[in-house]
Scaffold this motif. Structure first.
Motif, short mmCIF file in Angstrom:
data_model
loop_
_atom_site.label_atom_id
_atom_site.label_comp_id
_atom_site.label_asym_id
_atom_site.label_seq_id
_atom_site.Cartn_x
_atom_site.Cartn_y
_atom_site.Cartn_z
N SER A 24 0.83 -1.21 0.00
CA SER A 24 0.00 0.00 0.00
C SER A 24 0.86 1.26 0.00
N GLN A 27 2.36 1.58 -3.41
CA GLN A 27 1.34 1.99 -4.39
C GLN A 27 1.05 3.48 -4.28
N THR A 31 2.01 6.31 -7.04
CA THR A 31 0.94 7.13 -7.59
C THR A 31 1.24 8.62 -7.44
N GLN A 92 -7.64 5.78 -2.70
CA GLN A 92 -6.71 4.94 -1.96
C GLN A 92 -6.77 5.19 -0.46
N ASN A 96 -6.98 1.54 0.86
CA ASN A 96 -5.72 1.07 1.45
C ASN A 96 -5.47 1.62 2.86
N THR A 431 -2.84 -4.80 -7.22
CA THR A 431 -3.22 -3.42 -7.57
C THR A 431 -1.97 -2.56 -7.74
N LEU A 432 -0.93 -2.83 -6.96
CA LEU A 432 0.33 -2.11 -7.14
C LEU A 432 0.88 -2.34 -8.55
N PHE A 435 -1.21 -0.42 -11.03
CA PHE A 435 -0.92 1.02 -11.04
C PHE A 435 0.41 1.32 -11.72
#
Length: 482
Positions: A24, A27, A31, A92, A96, A431-432, A435
């Protein structure tokens, strides 16, 4: 034995090294790293666009119309990319870091809403005027539109940095229990919005954005001038970028020095990590640091580094004038940030800062001598340096954010406590990866758009592209005054 699902097959593989917390954090870090490039592009381009628009309207000279048109297009592309990369970050918080959203929602919700409703829409509306209204609105309205677009970009940074500054030095709240959970209750909006960190962070970030974009403008201008030395428009842009660097680069160094003292006062643990200072006492200032062994790259300490240091100057800078001042060492804390990810980025950022000062002074000297566009060596240096402002800006943010660990809200909420308790390592890792793939695609798209705009500009100036992909000289009879 139950059925083997995709999740159960992947989880043991990834969970060994990517926990929900780490994935998280990576990520969100990835981002915001991409998003901040486009956000700072808008902030840094604002003074250029206002100036080119004002000069275009005031003088009606083609060079300013050309520069205004080109950089407004770049601004628009960055604005779109900034919107696309920024929207997922607010989600997020819920997917997250729901505990952070729950605890700090009353403090951060307002500024984030203001950023969207005040700054974003202000930029969006008047950017449309800049793009399509040159021949449709009065000159005064057009210039005012450029000012409002720039104001919107800087206002956006203001509201976002209010949130981050509060996370660094939280004020204007009290912790209360609501529905069995401790949350931050807003008690003083002015104190919460204007924390001790806010003015330092805002000035430093705005100026860093100006430096980054000045280097980008200088790099693009240098490339076009290199290909077509007699272009009046891009010689003008290059000179303006150099002038801004002469002002902003030294200012950043002076302001950064004072900012460092503020960090030592409010976040001494972060300051100690910036200098890899472990023992409480007098602190040296490491001007240069080189690892003696690979271990120093991941765990920098005085014994495994070769340093060029100024004895006791770290104490002098931290205290504002006392060489004997005591600086708290990292050994005094139970849990420290990953020191290597603070120490090395800090050295990289500072080193680039002095490089920018050198480039600015070099450009100023060439301008004074009337040789700015004639120095091929300087033009190539500025082309090479064009992305380095963003490298310095990003590493500065890594120092700011990683240096605050293990806290997401300083001394109130740990990052480990802010992560969702229901998120699995598999979900966070997948998800990481998603992204990373999507945002790399967006970065490549942005670079392609910039390359396409430069190619179109060169063609408009009469510079022909060869079949091998290089560029030949100007087409006879075509100049940038046509």
């Amino acid at each position: 034995m139950g059925p083997i699902t995709l999740s159960s097959a992947i989880d043991p593989v990834w969970a060994a090294f990517l926990s929900p917390e780490l994935a998280s954090r990576m990520q969100f870090g990835w981002t915001i790293s991409v998003h901040i490039i486009f956000a700072s592009l808008s902030i840094g381009l604002a003074p250029f666009i206002i100036y080119f628009t004002w000069k275009d309207v005031r003088t009606n000279e083609l060079r300013y119309a050309r520069l205004r048109s080109f950089w407004v297009k770049v601004f628009a592309a960055g604005f779109v990319m900034g919107t696309v990369t920024g929207i997922p970050m607010s989600f997020q918080f819920g997917t997250n870091f729901p505990q952070f959203a729950e605890v700090a929602g009353e403090l951060i919700g307002g500024p984030l809403a203001f950023e969207a409703k005040m700054a974003f829409f202000l930029e969006a509306v008047f950017l449309g005027v800049l793009l399509y209204g040159r021949d449709r609105v009065k000159d005064r309205t057009y210039v005012i539109s450029s000012v409002l677009v720039g104001f919107g970009a800087w206002l956006s940074g203001f509201w976002i940095l209010i949130v981050n500054a509060w996370m660094q030095t939280p004020r204007g709240y009290e912790m209360v229990t609501r529905n069995g959970m401790e949350i931050a209750k807003l008690t003083d909006p002015f104190a919460a919005f204007f924390t001790p960190r806010m003015p330092w962070m805002y000035v430093h970030m705005m100026n860093a954005s100006v430096i980054s974009v000045a280097l980008l403008v200088a790099g693009v201008s240098a490339y076009i001038v290199w290909k077509k030395p007699d272009t009046e428009a891009w010689n003008t842009a290059l000179k303006l970028a150099v002038v801004l660097l002469i002002v902003s680069a030294p200012f950043q160094a002076v302001h950064g020095d004072a900012y460092g003292r503020h960090v030592e006062d409010t976040q001494p643990q972060k300051f100690a990590a910036m200098e890899a200072h472990y023992e409480t006492g007098q602190a040296d200032l490491h001007l240069l640091a080189f690892p003696k062994s690979p271990e120093a790259l991941t765990d920098p300490r005085a014994e495994n580094l070769v340093t060029v240091s100024l004895p006791a100057v770290g104490s002098f800078l931290a205290s504002g004038g006392d060489f004997d001042a005591e600086v708290i060492g990292l050994n005094e804390y139970e849990e420290n940030p990953p020191v290597a990810l603070v120490f090395w980025p800090f050295r990289f950022m500072v080193g680039l800062g002095f490089l920018f000062i050198g480039l600015a002074l070099w450009g100023g000297y060439l301008t004074y001598r009337g040789r700015l566009s004639d120095s091929t060596r300087y033009l190539k240096a500025m082309i090479a340096a064009s992305p380095l402002g963003y490298a310095a800006l990003l590493t500065g943010w890594y120092v700011t954010e990683i240096g605050r660990q293990p806290w997401v809200i300083q001394d109130e909420l740990r990052t480990s406590e802010a992560v969702s308790s229901t998120l699995t390592g598999t979900e966070a890792t997948l998800t990481l990866v998603g992204f990373v793939v999507v945002y790399v695609g967006l970065l490549l798209t942005a670079l392609y758009v910039l390359k396409w705009l430069v190619r179109e500009e060169l063609q408009a100036l009469g510079v022909r592209e060869s079949s091998e992909g290089g560029w030949h000289g100007p087409i006879p009879g075509v100049s940038d005054n046509d």
